[in-house]
Design a protein around this motif. Structure first.
Motif, mmCIF file in Angstrom:
data_model
loop_
_atom_site.group_PDB
_atom_site.id
_atom_site.type_symbol
_atom_site.label_atom_id
_atom_site.label_comp_id
_atom_site.label_asym_id
_atom_site.label_seq_id
_atom_site.Cartn_x
_atom_site.Cartn_y
_atom_site.Cartn_z
ATOM 1 N N ASN A 278 46.983 98.048 -81.804
ATOM 2 C CA ASN A 278 46.049 97.822 -80.698
ATOM 3 C C ASN A 278 44.773 98.628 -80.914
ATOM 4 O O ASN A 278 44.818 99.821 -81.219
ATOM 5 N N THR B 116 41.131 99.427 -78.785
ATOM 6 C CA THR B 116 40.593 99.324 -77.428
ATOM 7 C C THR B 116 39.094 99.547 -77.432
ATOM 8 O O THR B 116 38.583 100.492 -78.047
ATOM 9 N N THR C 280 43.509 91.293 -74.645
ATOM 10 C CA THR C 280 43.851 91.547 -73.236
ATOM 11 C C THR C 280 42.656 92.225 -72.569
ATOM 12 O O THR C 280 42.179 93.277 -73.053
ATOM 13 N N TYR C 281 42.164 91.639 -71.421
ATOM 14 C CA TYR C 281 40.979 92.185 -70.743
ATOM 15 C C TYR C 281 41.379 92.646 -69.345
ATOM 16 O O TYR C 281 42.035 91.925 -68.591
ATOM 17 N N ILE C 282 40.970 93.862 -69.009
ATOM 18 C CA ILE C 282 41.225 94.398 -67.667
ATOM 19 C C ILE C 282 39.959 95.092 -67.171
ATOM 20 O O ILE C 282 39.057 95.422 -67.954
ATOM 21 N N SER D 179 38.770 96.016 -73.009
ATOM 22 C CA SER D 179 39.347 94.937 -73.827
ATOM 23 C C SER D 179 40.242 95.555 -74.890
ATOM 24 O O SER D 179 39.827 96.438 -75.642
ATOM 25 N N THR E 101 44.899 93.191 -80.097
ATOM 26 C CA THR E 101 46.120 93.415 -80.870
ATOM 27 C C THR E 101 45.923 92.796 -82.247
ATOM 28 O O THR E 101 45.855 91.565 -82.387
#
Length: 661
Positions: free
Chosen positions: A148, A150, A176-178, A191, A194
């Motif tokens: 991963n 980030t 994966t976006y948060i 974001s 992976t």
């Protein structure tokens, strides 16, 4: 009359209602939601017809005031033409605190209700902080293992949009976006990518790019991938195709991280090597190059493996050795026996590298009947019987061939002469040969109402025996008579049928007297010729052997010329001769040789002679000689004597003759 009064009252009431509705305050234009960047100026519109009450703006349901200057809000102003009912809200140099819900309102009067506009959302955009990749400017990953990475951009309003790129190609999977609340209506955008890194990703650049409505241009940050991986191994053969009996080098090239590329120059690295053959470790073979000498055809298709190991792990690569060699037979049917009318398949398999080309021919013919491992005849007859050759050719490595015999079973075939001969009074024989397959189950003679397989019938005896090429039945007639010269039927049976053949026995004509005499004379002449040839051959052979022991006689011819003219001619030097004494003894037959050394100087005899071999002229003072003195051609082992009595008179063992060799 009452009806008329009612109508007039209704019309009056309608007029009053109409006049009252026309004077109600209402919105001609309501504010819309709008979004602006912080620091920009924005106007929220509001226009009211028939304004009766007090007009004001509210923010998040809090009244801002009705004065056009809006005390307490120096950046807020109500603008527009009041006479036209315009009450627009002007917000200058917007700040984040201006973000909210706005509404335009008109207060109620005694005769009218108050009115409110639709809500208008004023959104203030703020740019986020610069994007950051948390892992830093370099990310270490292991090939094949997920990792991963980030990226974040904080304090944006709205939260920053983040995208990933690898060497200029956008990544759309594995993301994966948060968002995270950063306070004061700000958001952090996060974001998570992976990665499933491969060896080819080593050294590539990852880019995280952020965007936001408050930004004039996207911002980005990068990191470089450091992909650690087991060695990537490639095994090569030099030469790729190895001739049998020659040498070959197998090289193991690797690309590894950590570790350097191993080169033939021997660069230092962190990679260790190990060679295997068909999965078995080759002791001591731990270098980059494996040398194979005197490669044999048995090494063809053998699998050699190079294991390369670094800190991450071990990886391997294989190579199948290709050895060029000539054709080698693997399988041949040898002999195929089938019945007539069926199919026949001849098999002849070869190995070779490259794969051999196989051609089929019938023995005695050069016509190619087919190619490949098999030769198939869908329907055969007895004409197909014979020996076939399959020839395998490997370009550059030679050719070889094998034979396959095809036997087609059929009804008997009789291959004897239709006319045979015998002499009256002698014993006569009539032969019947069956020469095909399968062998006969029965052979019989018939003549004059008589049938005979084997055995004796009067003067006739039938016998059978196996011979080369088939089975022979012989009918023997003792003391042939004139009536025996007739036709005889030979019938042969086997499991596929029967065949008969008429054989005629005829009188053998005697040879005429002229033919006999001529034959005898011819034989005598032939014998004389053979004797003469043998004599000539032996004579020439003897002369040839004598010529190796003694110098040849010089053939001369007397020419009557002036002797004085020949004096200037210089004769050739005499040949060196070696003399021996040969003696006989009267008490026993015994010969011995005693060497006397070199002869005395020799001069040619007088007279004028011509050497036919060399063309030289010689002078001879002795005119009565017509040739050279006779000299023996070879050494005699004993002197020639007239009788045993004369030898007895030589009691003192004196030499009988002096000869030269």
């Amino acid at each position: 009359m009452r009806l008329l009064s009612t109508i007039v009252a209704c019309l009056a009431l309608a007029g009053l209602v109409a006049r009252g509705s026309a004077q109600d305050q209402s919105f001609r234009e309501e504010p819309d939601s709008v979004a602006v960047r912080q620091g920009e100026t924005v106007t929220l519109t509001c226009a009211i017809d028939n304004v009766a009450g007090i007009v004001q703006w509210t923010k998040d349901n809090f009244a801002l005031g009705s004065d056009r200057a809006l005390p307490g809000y120096p950046r807020f102003t109500i603008t527009g033409d009041v006479n036209r009912g315009q009450y627009n809200l002007l917000v200058q140099d917007t700040l984040l605190e201006d973000d909210g819900t706005y509404q335009c309102q008109a207060s109620p009067t005694e005769t009218q209700q108050g009115i409110r506009s639709q809500n208008a959302q004023l959104t203030i955009y703020l740019p986020p902080d610069n994007p950051v990749i948390e892992e830093g400017s370099s990310v270490s990953v292991i090939a094949g293992q997920p990792k991963n990475v980030t990226c974040r951009a904080d304090n944006g309003k709205p939260a920053a949009t983040l995208t990933w790129w690898k060497d200029g190609q956008e990544i759309t999977e594995g993301i994966t976006y948060i968002t995270e609340d950063a306070g004061e209506k700000r958001k952090n955008g996060v974001s998570i990518l992976t990665l499933n890194p491969s060896v080819d990703d080593h050294g590539k650049v990852l880019t995280c790019q952020s965007s936001n409505p408050a930004m004039d241009a996207n911002k980005e940050t990068t990191t470089q991938l450091n992909v650690e991986h087991t060695p990537v191994v490639v095994v090569q053969s030099d030469p790729p195709l190895v001739e049998e009996g020659s040498s070959v080098s197998l090289s193991c090239e690797s690309r590894a991280n950590p570790g350097e590329v191993r080169s033939s120059s021997g660069s230092r690295n962190d990679v260790n090597y190990q060679w295997k053959k068909n999965g078995v470790v080759l002791a001591g073979e731990n270098g980059q190059v494996l040398r194979l000498n005197n490669v044999r055809r048995e090494d063809n298709l053998q699998v050699f493996t190079c294991d390369a190991t670094n800190a991450v792990g071990t990886n391997s690569a294989n190579i199948t050795l290709s050895v060029q060699y000539g054709p080698e037979p693997l399988k041949t049917t040898g002999q195929v026996i089938v019945d007539r009318g069926t199919s026949a398949t001849l098999v002849c398999k070869w190995s070779g590298n490259p794969s051999p080309t196989i051609m089929w021919t019938k023995k005695g013919s050069s016509s190619v009947l087919g190619t490949g491992d098999t030769l198939t005849f869908p329907i055969v007859d007895q004409s197909h019987s014979g020996t076939y050759q399959c020839t395998a050719v490997v370009p550059g490595s030679g050719e070889d061939s094998r034979e396959v015999v095809l036997i087609v079973n059929g009804p008997p075939i009789i291959s004897s002469f239709e006319v045979q001969y015998a002499s009256s009074g002698d014993e006569g024989q009539i032969e019947c040969l069956s020469s095909n397959s399968p062998p006969p189950s029965r052979m019989a003679w018939t003549w004059n109402g008589i049938m005979l397989d084997t055995g004796t019938e009067g003067r006739f005896t039938a016998e059978q025996r196996d011979v080369h090429g088939g089975r022979l039945s012989v009918l023997t007639v003792s003391k042939v008579q004139a009536g025996d010269f007739a036709e005889y039927n030979c019938t042969v049976w086997n499991r596929l049928g029967l065949t008969s053949k008429i054989i005629t026995l005829r009188q053998k004509e005697p040879l005429p007297l002229a033919a006999i005499v001529g034959g005898a004379v011819a034989g005598l002449v032939l014998i004389l010729v053979i004797v003469l040839l043998v004599f000539v051959f032996c004579h020439r052979r003897r002369k040839k052997q004598d010529g190796q022991e003694t110098p040849p006689k010089e053939k001369v011819e007397i020419i009557h010329r002036d002797h004085e003219a020949a004096k200037d001619k210089v004769p050739p030097p005499p040949p060196q001769r070696k003399y021996y004494i040969t003696a006989d003894y009267d008490d026993r037959d015994y010969s011995s040789k005693t060497s006397l050394g070199a002869p005395p100087p020799w001069t040619p005899p007088g007279g004028t002679y011509q050497d036919y071999k060399n063309g030289n002229l010689y002078s001879n003072p002795y005119n009565n000689y017509s040739s050279y003195p006779a000299v023996s051609e070879h050494s005699y082992e004993r002197a020639s004597i007239a009788s045993r009595a004369s030898r007895a008179s030589e009691a003192q063992k004196k030499p009988r003759m002096m000869t030269h060799v």
